[in-house]
Design a protein around this motif. Sequence first.
Motif, PDB file in Angstrom:
ATOM      1  N   ALA A  55       7.417 -14.844  -0.174  1.00 58.70           N
ATOM      2  CA  ALA A  55       7.150 -13.509   0.371  1.00 58.70           C
ATOM      3  C   ALA A  55       7.801 -12.438  -0.499  1.00 58.70           C
ATOM      4  O   ALA A  55       7.201 -11.388  -0.779  1.00 58.70           O
ATOM      5  N   LEU A  56       9.027 -12.711  -0.951  1.00 56.38           N
ATOM      6  CA  LEU A  56       9.717 -11.750  -1.818  1.00 56.38           C
ATOM      7  C   LEU A  56       8.986 -11.610  -3.152  1.00 56.38           C
ATOM      8  O   LEU A  56       8.852 -10.492  -3.685  1.00 56.38           O
ATOM      9  N   THR A  57       8.505 -12.734  -3.692  1.00 55.79           N
ATOM     10  CA  THR A  57       7.736 -12.683  -4.939  1.00 55.79           C
ATOM     11  C   THR A  57       6.466 -11.863  -4.747  1.00 55.79           C
ATOM     12  O   THR A  57       6.077 -11.065  -5.618  1.00 55.79           O
ATOM     13  N   ALA A  58       5.816 -12.056  -3.596  1.00 55.78           N
ATOM     14  CA  ALA A  58       4.603 -11.294  -3.308  1.00 55.78           C
ATOM     15  C   ALA A  58       4.910  -9.807  -3.204  1.00 55.78           C
ATOM     16  O   ALA A  58       4.112  -8.961  -3.641  1.00 55.78           O
ATOM     17  N   TRP A  61       0.835  -1.206   0.000  1.00 49.92           N
ATOM     18  CA  TRP A  61       0.000   0.000   0.000  1.00 49.92           C
ATOM     19  C   TRP A  61       0.869   1.255   0.000  1.00 49.92           C
ATOM     20  O   TRP A  61       0.623   2.204  -0.748  1.00 49.92           O
ATOM     21  N   MET A  62       1.913   1.271   0.855  1.00 46.63           N
ATOM     22  CA  MET A  62       2.764   2.466   0.935  1.00 46.63           C
ATOM     23  C   MET A  62       3.546   2.672  -0.360  1.00 46.63           C
ATOM     24  O   MET A  62       3.766   3.810  -0.783  1.00 46.63           O
ATOM     25  N   HIS A  63       3.958   1.574  -0.996  1.00 49.03           N
ATOM     26  CA  HIS A  63       4.678   1.718  -2.257  1.00 49.03           C
ATOM     27  C   HIS A  63       3.794   2.376  -3.310  1.00 49.03           C
ATOM     28  O   HIS A  63       4.263   3.183  -4.121  1.00 49.03           O
ATOM     29  N   GLY A  64       2.506   2.039  -3.286  1.00 48.34           N
ATOM     30  CA  GLY A  64       1.593   2.643  -4.250  1.00 48.34           C
ATOM     31  C   GLY A  64       1.429   4.130  -4.069  1.00 48.34           C
ATOM     32  O   GLY A  64       1.004   4.841  -4.991  1.00 48.34           O
ATOM     33  N   TRP A 110       1.767  -4.209  -8.996  1.00 50.45           N
ATOM     34  CA  TRP A 110       0.324  -3.943  -9.040  1.00 50.45           C
ATOM     35  C   TRP A 110       0.010  -2.568  -8.463  1.00 50.45           C
ATOM     36  O   TRP A 110      -0.829  -1.827  -8.994  1.00 50.45           O
ATOM     37  N   ALA A 111       0.695  -2.197  -7.370  1.00 47.84           N
ATOM     38  CA  ALA A 111       0.453  -0.890  -6.747  1.00 47.84           C
ATOM     39  C   ALA A 111       0.865   0.236  -7.679  1.00 47.84           C
ATOM     40  O   ALA A 111       0.206   1.291  -7.738  1.00 47.84           O
ATOM     41  N   ASP A 112       1.968   0.044  -8.423  1.00 46.30           N
ATOM     42  CA  ASP A 112       2.394   1.068  -9.384  1.00 46.30           C
ATOM     43  C   ASP A 112       1.324   1.287 -10.451  1.00 46.30           C
ATOM     44  O   ASP A 112       0.980   2.433 -10.787  1.00 46.30           O
ATOM     45  N   ARG A 113       0.810   0.215 -10.989  1.00 43.65           N
ATOM     46  CA  ARG A 113      -0.223   0.332 -12.023  1.00 43.65           C
ATOM     47  C   ARG A 113      -1.469   1.026 -11.476  1.00 43.65           C
ATOM     48  O   ARG A 113      -2.034   1.915 -12.111  1.00 43.65           O
TER      49      ARG A 113
END
Length: 643
Positions: A624-627, A475-478, A634-637
């Motif tokens: 976890a790293l893949t997630a 969420w924060m990355h988005g 996904w957050a960027d998009r």
Amino acid sequence: MPAMVRLLLLVVILLGAAVPLRASAQEPTPGAETAWRLLDYIAVDYPGAVSGGRVVNEAEYAEMREFSTSVRARIAALPAHDAQPRLLAASSALIAAVEARETSEAVTRQARRLADDLLAAYPTPLAPRTIPNLPRGASLYAEQCAVCHGATGRGDGPGAAGLEPPPIAFTDRARARERSLFGLYQVIGQGLDGTAMPSFAHLSDEDRWALAFYVGGFAYAGDTPQAGERAWGDTPELRAAVPDLEALTQVTPAALEARLGAQRANEIVAYLRSHPEALAVGGADGLDLARRGLTESLAAYRAGDARKAEELALSAYLDGFEPVEPLLRARDGKLMARIEAAMGELRASLRRQAPADEVAGQVSALSGLFDEAGRALAPSEASALSTFLGAFTILLREGLEALLIVIAMIAFLRRADREDVLPYVHGGWIAALVAGGATWAAATWLIAISGASRELTEGIGSLVSAVVLLSVGVWMHGKAQAGAWQAYIRDKLSAALSKRSAWFLFLLAFIVVYREVFETILFYAALWSQGTQGALLGGAALAIVCLALIAWGLLVFSKRLPISQFFAYSALLIAALAVILAGKGVAGLQEAGVMDVHPLAALPRVEILGLFPTWEGLVIQLLALTAVVAGFWWADRKSRAEV
């Protein structure tokens, strides 16, 4: 968000359920306790009443007759039990022996045997739940006992004049060698009929044990505890003779003399009664238990019972080595990691049905590692400096993970101008500290935290924290793009930080802090028992100061960062912590025996990164790293679409 709140509430309930109450099977039966006390008195005092078949003290002999009759009456009044007829027959035989004025050896032997059988049928706690506080015992003795028994235990206090029978002289070695600490504890709690000795049942259980240990040392004050300490650290046979507090409280010095010789027994009694912390859970007794468990596991494996062998190996870890872990980690963290890894490899070998000789080699190697651990855990290795450094590093390491997460939440709310929600975050971590204090108290007086409970609590807490942090990090990355953050502020912030979400932040702060507090408590409890409490408090204080400085620096730094960089760095930090906690969670569940262990020799063990050399841990961390990567994409998009 509501679903996540429900998940966290469920986890809080599960974490509480993972810590079992002490078994109620050891609840005492009052009549049995009194009968045991009378039998102990007979065993100790009969030689002063009868000698060579003749009565040498009429008053004492009258007491012996009265007490032996009372024992039978009290056993008859106990709740029905399969052993009761046998106990009644033995008590009748004791009455006959006293009436016949049999030898003191015969009567003492009968009384002791009947006392042991009585406790087996009607259990009662035989040892203190915590290490007795001898300074507290000395204070209680001066306040409650010295007036009759004298300041030095000689039975010559100012209140002794005219008492019949006179107060016991605790310095009387001949009498003291026949009395166990448990016997003293029983008399302190119940008093002694027919004498001026009152009941001190108003004292707490801990106070009565402290008093029993203090009083039990008077007769051995002339022996040098240092000689016993040296022998205790250098001679494994002595630790086998008195493996734990329960053994120390039950054994009489006379019984130890028969096994070890008079001089060595007196040295050991003088040392252990004045330094009961040498028998703290997690010392040599735990390693001996682990050693025996692995020996039994190997025997079961050779006999073809692989399932029983696995269970015994797991029990050896959870019940024997795991209680040692906190103190050994503080003394020699690398050795602790080697043993933990070796025990995991042994369980993996049993599960894949490796050749018996290979398993035997692993058990032999572990025995050697236990020898190293025994030397590291020896009382002589305890020092103020080692305790100080252990307390400092443990709190700094455990506190840093929780601090980073809590600071990220605080910084976020401040940057969002939502300081009205800050009390929920502060309430969460403060509640975790209070719960940690309650856990310490409960673990000391009310509950027993088993090895499995500890590992399950840490494992479940780590995995749930990892899932929550992963979602927060994505969420924060988005919101790392300034435009996305402005849109979020404009459209959603007020609704998103409703009261329900504020309580979510409270629960998140509580769980991540309590997980670290829980583990720190176990380490500190082990260090506290070593008797260098001042050094422990000093190390903890320095760690708190360092954590406070780190928190201040992070908050100042977060204020100066542009909003996009703040979210980008915070997202990376929280995502990294999620991956670390995922690895730690798997390790905890593996150590509790919930997950299989498949060692990966090529992988190093780096606990600070949650990296443990097993396939299961590696796979979960990679997932976890893949997630994280997929979530960030996904957050960027989504954020670009919202701008």
